[in-house]
Enzyme design. Structure first.
Site, PDB file in Angstrom:
ATOM      1  N   SER A  21       0.838  -1.200   0.000  1.00  0.00           N
ATOM      2  CA  SER A  21       0.000   0.000   0.000  1.00  0.00           C
ATOM      3  C   SER A  21       0.869   1.245   0.000  1.00  0.00           C
ATOM      4  O   SER A  21       2.097   1.172   0.125  1.00  0.00           O
ATOM      5  CB  SER A  21      -0.921   0.019   1.235  1.00  0.00           C
ATOM      6  OG  SER A  21      -0.151   0.112   2.416  1.00  0.00           O
ATOM      7  N   GLY A  22       0.220   2.387  -0.124  1.00  0.00           N
ATOM      8  CA  GLY A  22       0.886   3.678   0.034  1.00  0.00           C
ATOM      9  C   GLY A  22       2.091   3.877  -0.856  1.00  0.00           C
ATOM     10  O   GLY A  22       2.094   3.545  -2.047  1.00  0.00           O
ATOM     11  N   ILE A  23       3.143   4.418  -0.268  1.00  0.00           N
ATOM     12  CA  ILE A  23       4.363   4.730  -1.018  1.00  0.00           C
ATOM     13  C   ILE A  23       4.979   3.466  -1.599  1.00  0.00           C
ATOM     14  O   ILE A  23       5.482   3.465  -2.729  1.00  0.00           O
ATOM     15  CB  ILE A  23       5.369   5.457  -0.109  1.00  0.00           C
ATOM     16  CG1 ILE A  23       4.807   6.820   0.322  1.00  0.00           C
ATOM     17  CG2 ILE A  23       6.699   5.647  -0.819  1.00  0.00           C
ATOM     18  CD1 ILE A  23       5.610   7.499   1.417  1.00  0.00           C
ATOM     19  N   ASP A  42       5.034  -7.910   1.432  1.00  0.00           N
ATOM     20  CA  ASP A  42       4.227  -7.265   2.465  1.00  0.00           C
ATOM     21  C   ASP A  42       3.707  -8.332   3.414  1.00  0.00           C
ATOM     22  O   ASP A  42       3.561  -9.504   3.032  1.00  0.00           O
ATOM     23  CB  ASP A  42       3.048  -6.506   1.832  1.00  0.00           C
ATOM     24  CG  ASP A  42       2.470  -5.438   2.747  1.00  0.00           C
ATOM     25  OD1 ASP A  42       2.831  -4.258   2.578  1.00  0.00           O
ATOM     26  OD2 ASP A  42       1.675  -5.790   3.634  1.00  0.00           O
ATOM     27  N   TYR A 153       8.813   7.881  16.899  1.00  0.00           N
ATOM     28  CA  TYR A 153       8.860   7.904  15.438  1.00  0.00           C
ATOM     29  C   TYR A 153      10.030   8.746  14.948  1.00  0.00           C
ATOM     30  O   TYR A 153      10.812   8.314  14.086  1.00  0.00           O
ATOM     31  CB  TYR A 153       7.546   8.459  14.904  1.00  0.00           C
ATOM     32  CG  TYR A 153       7.426   8.471  13.399  1.00  0.00           C
ATOM     33  CD1 TYR A 153       7.089   7.315  12.710  1.00  0.00           C
ATOM     34  CD2 TYR A 153       7.635   9.641  12.683  1.00  0.00           C
ATOM     35  CE1 TYR A 153       6.970   7.324  11.326  1.00  0.00           C
ATOM     36  CE2 TYR A 153       7.509   9.664  11.302  1.00  0.00           C
ATOM     37  CZ  TYR A 153       7.181   8.495  10.628  1.00  0.00           C
ATOM     38  OH  TYR A 153       7.061   8.515   9.258  1.00  0.00           O
ATOM     39  N   LYS A 157      13.386   7.603  12.774  1.00  0.00           N
ATOM     40  CA  LYS A 157      13.675   8.156  11.451  1.00  0.00           C
ATOM     41  C   LYS A 157      15.048   8.834  11.418  1.00  0.00           C
ATOM     42  O   LYS A 157      15.725   8.833  10.392  1.00  0.00           O
ATOM     43  CB  LYS A 157      12.563   9.126  11.051  1.00  0.00           C
ATOM     44  CG  LYS A 157      11.224   8.436  10.804  1.00  0.00           C
ATOM     45  CD  LYS A 157      11.321   7.354   9.741  1.00  0.00           C
ATOM     46  CE  LYS A 157      10.003   6.701   9.439  1.00  0.00           C
ATOM     47  NZ  LYS A 157      10.085   5.721   8.343  1.00  0.00           N
ATOM     48  N   THR A 188      -1.285   8.625   2.857  1.00  0.00           N
ATOM     49  CA  THR A 188      -1.111   7.182   2.970  1.00  0.00           C
ATOM     50  C   THR A 188      -1.998   6.655   4.097  1.00  0.00           C
ATOM     51  O   THR A 188      -2.526   7.441   4.900  1.00  0.00           O
ATOM     52  CB  THR A 188       0.351   6.806   3.293  1.00  0.00           C
ATOM     53  OG1 THR A 188       0.642   7.201   4.645  1.00  0.00           O
ATOM     54  CG2 THR A 188       1.325   7.470   2.331  1.00  0.00           C
TER      55      THR A 188
END
Length: 257
Positions: A21-23, A42, A153, A157, A188
């Site tokens: 999904s998403g990016i 996935d 988070y 990152k 997303t």
């Protein structure tokens, strides 16, 4: 150099981790469009199969739980000899530090940072042995600028940036490149809670120079670039795709300006 083929990936294998999904889905589609033989991996096999269908006849799906270190190691063997590996999977728990539990903290670190470590080691080993390859990992603008509720988070990152830089330094002599993409706010599944709040959604849009959110497909070009010969001398870099967020963050427009 044939500039007409600068971004082409014909004859190269690509694995997109988090491709359901998403990016990840858009990255898989873009890589396939440039000629790569793409594997969409996935935890949700059905979602990976849908991505493979969208990516074209040469794409295939693979079930992989990135929280299972042994499974990541098996995937690095079972998926052949990929020239490109893209890691997009991530999670977030939005809470202030004083409200965070250690279990929640560990959950975010396990996927965002732990899986990155496993992927860099497992897939990187084969690339180093073969003497070629490009690994692209997704970081975030939160590696640079934070806000309340983003502690774990943001930490992961930022940690990803240092991991890919170290991998770039260690794998570079073998001809393997390792880079990161740092998006701003992107439409997303991970950002659904923000999109559900109109005020929050608008506030984020107004933070960027372009005054809007990104569509997931707008990150695909960065992936293709870093995967391709167009970036043959690019490694250890963080490519910001944030609509100018970090360029103008905290800006004040004076009267009359």
């Amino acid at each position: 150099m044939d500039y007409a083929k600068l971004f082409r990936l014909d004859g190269r294998g690509a694995v997109v981790l988090g491709g359901g999904s998403g990016i990840g889905r858009e990255a898989a589609r873009a890589l396939a469009a440039q000629g790569a033989d793409v594997t969409c991996a996935d935890r949700d096999l059905g979602a990976a199969e849908e991505t493979a269908r969208l990516a074209g006849d040469s794409a295939k799906a693979y079930r992989l739980d990135l929280l299972d270190t042994a499974a990541v190691e098996r995937a690095a063997t079972e998926l052949g000899e990929p020239d490109v590996v893209v890691l997009t999977a991530a999670t977030n728990v939005r809470k202030r530090l004083l409200d965070y539990s250690r279990e929640e903290f560990d959950r975010v670190l396990s996927l965002n940072l732990g899986a990155t470590f496993d992927v860099l080691r497992s897939f990187g080993a084969g690339m180093v042995e073969r003497g070629r390859g490009s690994i692209v990992v997704f970081s975030s603008i939160r590696s640079i600028t934070v806000e309340p509720g983003q502690s774990a988070y943001a930490a992961t990152k930022a940690g990803i940036v240092q991991l890919i830089r170290t991998a770039a330094a260690e794998y570079g002599p073998s001809g393997v490149r390792v880079n990161a993409v740092a998006p701003g706010v992107v439409e997303t599944p991970l950002t659904e809670p923000i999109k559900a709040d109109p005020e929050w959604y608008r506030a984020y849009a107004e933070k960027s120079a372009l005054g809007r959110w990104a569509d997931a497909g707008e990150l695909a070009g960065a992936v293709v670039y870093l995967a391709s010969d167009a970036a043959s001398f690019v490694t250890g870099s963080v490519l910001l795709v944030d609509g100018g967020w970090t360029a103008v963050d905290g800006r004040y427009v004076p009267p009359g300006a």
